[in-house]
Scaffold this motif. Structure first.
Motif, PDB file in Angstrom:
ATOM      1  N   GLN A   8      -5.068   1.503   2.601  1.00  0.00           N
ATOM      2  CA  GLN A   8      -5.093   0.268   2.920  1.00  0.00           C
ATOM      3  C   GLN A   8      -4.674  -0.562   2.342  1.00  0.00           C
ATOM      4  OE1 GLN A   8      -5.729  -0.841   5.820  1.00  0.00           O
ATOM      5  NE2 GLN A   8      -6.839   0.170   6.798  1.00  0.00           N
ATOM      6  N   ASP A   9      -5.166  -0.458   0.818  1.00  0.00           N
ATOM      7  CA  ASP A   9      -4.044  -1.590   0.105  1.00  0.00           C
ATOM      8  C   ASP A   9      -2.664  -1.444  -0.524  1.00  0.00           C
ATOM      9  OD1 ASP A   9      -6.796  -2.462  -0.698  1.00  0.00           O
ATOM     10  OD2 ASP A   9      -7.008  -1.112  -3.294  1.00  0.00           O
ATOM     11  N   VAL A  10      -2.401  -0.104  -0.051  1.00  0.00           N
ATOM     12  CA  VAL A  10      -0.911   0.288  -0.613  1.00  0.00           C
ATOM     13  C   VAL A  10      -0.079  -0.169   0.768  1.00  0.00           C
ATOM     14  CG1 VAL A  10       0.814   2.343  -0.099  1.00  0.00           C
ATOM     15  CG2 VAL A  10      -1.211   2.535  -2.068  1.00  0.00           C
ATOM     16  N   ARG A  11      -0.245   0.179   2.038  1.00  0.00           N
ATOM     17  CA  ARG A  11      -0.127  -0.320   3.669  1.00  0.00           C
ATOM     18  C   ARG A  11      -0.180  -1.953   3.538  1.00  0.00           C
ATOM     19  NH1 ARG A  11      -4.217   2.370   7.271  1.00  0.00           N
ATOM     20  NH2 ARG A  11      -3.440   4.105   7.190  1.00  0.00           N
ATOM     21  N   ARG A  12      -0.655  -2.893   2.610  1.00  0.00           N
ATOM     22  CA  ARG A  12      -1.245  -4.358   3.176  1.00  0.00           C
ATOM     23  C   ARG A  12      -0.418  -4.327   2.165  1.00  0.00           C
ATOM     24  NH1 ARG A  12      -6.141  -5.069   0.113  1.00  0.00           N
ATOM     25  NH2 ARG A  12      -6.929  -4.247   2.260  1.00  0.00           N
ATOM     26  N   ALA A  13       0.238  -3.954   0.502  1.00  0.00           N
ATOM     27  CA  ALA A  13       0.773  -4.289  -0.271  1.00  0.00           C
ATOM     28  C   ALA A  13       2.864  -4.272   0.732  1.00  0.00           C
ATOM     29  CB  ALA A  13       0.699  -3.974  -1.553  1.00  0.00           C
ATOM     30  N   THR A  14       2.905  -3.286   1.315  1.00  0.00           N
ATOM     31  CA  THR A  14       4.483  -2.753   1.838  1.00  0.00           C
ATOM     32  C   THR A  14       4.365  -3.724   2.526  1.00  0.00           C
ATOM     33  OG1 THR A  14       3.260  -0.498   1.703  1.00  0.00           O
ATOM     34  CG2 THR A  14       5.003  -0.934   3.074  1.00  0.00           C
ATOM     35  N   GLN A  15       3.056  -3.959   3.725  1.00  0.00           N
ATOM     36  CA  GLN A  15       3.752  -4.705   4.765  1.00  0.00           C
ATOM     37  C   GLN A  15       3.572  -6.623   4.247  1.00  0.00           C
ATOM     38  OE1 GLN A  15       0.154  -4.004   6.694  1.00  0.00           O
ATOM     39  NE2 GLN A  15       1.352  -2.544   7.757  1.00  0.00           N
ATOM     40  N   SER A  16       3.173  -6.532   3.035  1.00  0.00           N
ATOM     41  CA  SER A  16       3.757  -8.027   2.463  1.00  0.00           C
ATOM     42  C   SER A  16       4.602  -8.132   1.457  1.00  0.00           C
ATOM     43  CB  SER A  16       2.317  -8.899   1.732  1.00  0.00           C
ATOM     44  OG  SER A  16       1.934  -7.501   0.502  1.00  0.00           O
ATOM     45  N   GLY A  17       5.229  -7.462   1.354  1.00  0.00           N
ATOM     46  CA  GLY A  17       6.387  -7.330   0.383  1.00  0.00           C
ATOM     47  C   GLY A  17       6.555  -7.676  -1.090  1.00  0.00           C
ATOM     48  N   GLU A  18       4.861  -7.025  -1.126  1.00  0.00           N
ATOM     49  CA  GLU A  18       4.545  -7.554  -3.045  1.00  0.00           C
ATOM     50  C   GLU A  18       4.853  -6.633  -3.717  1.00  0.00           C
ATOM     51  OE1 GLU A  18       3.227 -10.012  -4.229  1.00  0.00           O
ATOM     52  OE2 GLU A  18       3.661 -11.609  -2.601  1.00  0.00           O
ATOM     53  N   ALA A  19       5.945  -6.694  -4.262  1.00  0.00           N
ATOM     54  CA  ALA A  19       6.531  -5.763  -5.297  1.00  0.00           C
ATOM     55  C   ALA A  19       4.914  -5.290  -6.152  1.00  0.00           C
ATOM     56  CB  ALA A  19       8.264  -5.397  -5.562  1.00  0.00           C
TER      57      ALA A  19
END
Length: 118
Positions: free
Chosen positions: A40-51
Motif C-alpha cells: 500500500q505504501d509503495v502504491r500510494r507513493a507511486t500514485q502521488s509521484g513522491e520520489a
C-alpha cells in the motif's frame, strides 16, 4: 535478476534463520501479514509521484523480501527503488504492476502457504 531467480528461495530464507524452521515460520507469517501495508505504501507513493517516499517504501519492501528469500520480489522492489532514486517517473506504474505480480506470486507460493504458522 533474471528468470533464474526463484519466487521463494527456501535455502536462502533458512540461512537467515540459521536453519531454524520454527523461526522461519514466524518470519514468514509476520511478513505475509505486513506485506499488504508495505505494498500500500509503495502504491500510494507511486500514485502521488513522491520520489523520496517511493524510494523509502520500495526499500522497506525490498528488505522484507530479502529476509524471507523472496528473490523475484526483492528484484522487483529493487528496480522500483532505483527508478525512484533516479526520478524515472515514466516507468513507475509499469514497475509497480510487476511488483504487485511478484507479491501475489510469493504470497500464493505453495511453500510459503505451508510455512505459515496457523
Amino acid at each position: 535478476g533474471g528468470p533464474m531467480e526463484s519466487i521463494f528461495n527456501v535455502d536462502k530464507a533458512l540461512k537467515r534463520t540459521m536453519g531454524d524452521e520454527e523461526l522461519l515460520k514466524e518470519l514468514i507469517t509476520f511478513t505475509v501479514e505486513d506485506m499488504d501495508k508495505l505494498l500500500q505504501d509503495v502504491r500510494r507513493a507511486t500514485q502521488s509521484g513522491e520520489a523520496q517516499e517511493l524510494k523509502n517504501a520500495a526499500h522497506k519492501l525490498k528488505g522484507s523480501a530479502g529476509t524471507v528469500g523472496a528473490d523475484r520480489l526483492f528484484y522487483a522492489a529493487f528496480n522500483l527503488e532505483q527508478q525512484a532514486a533516479e526520478g524515472q517517473t515514466s516507468r513507475w506504474s509499469e514497475s509497480l504492476k510487476e511488483l504487485e505480480k511478484q507479491v501475489e506470486c510469493w504470497l500464493n507460493h505453495e511453500q510459503v502457504l505451508q510455512l505459515q504458522s496457523n
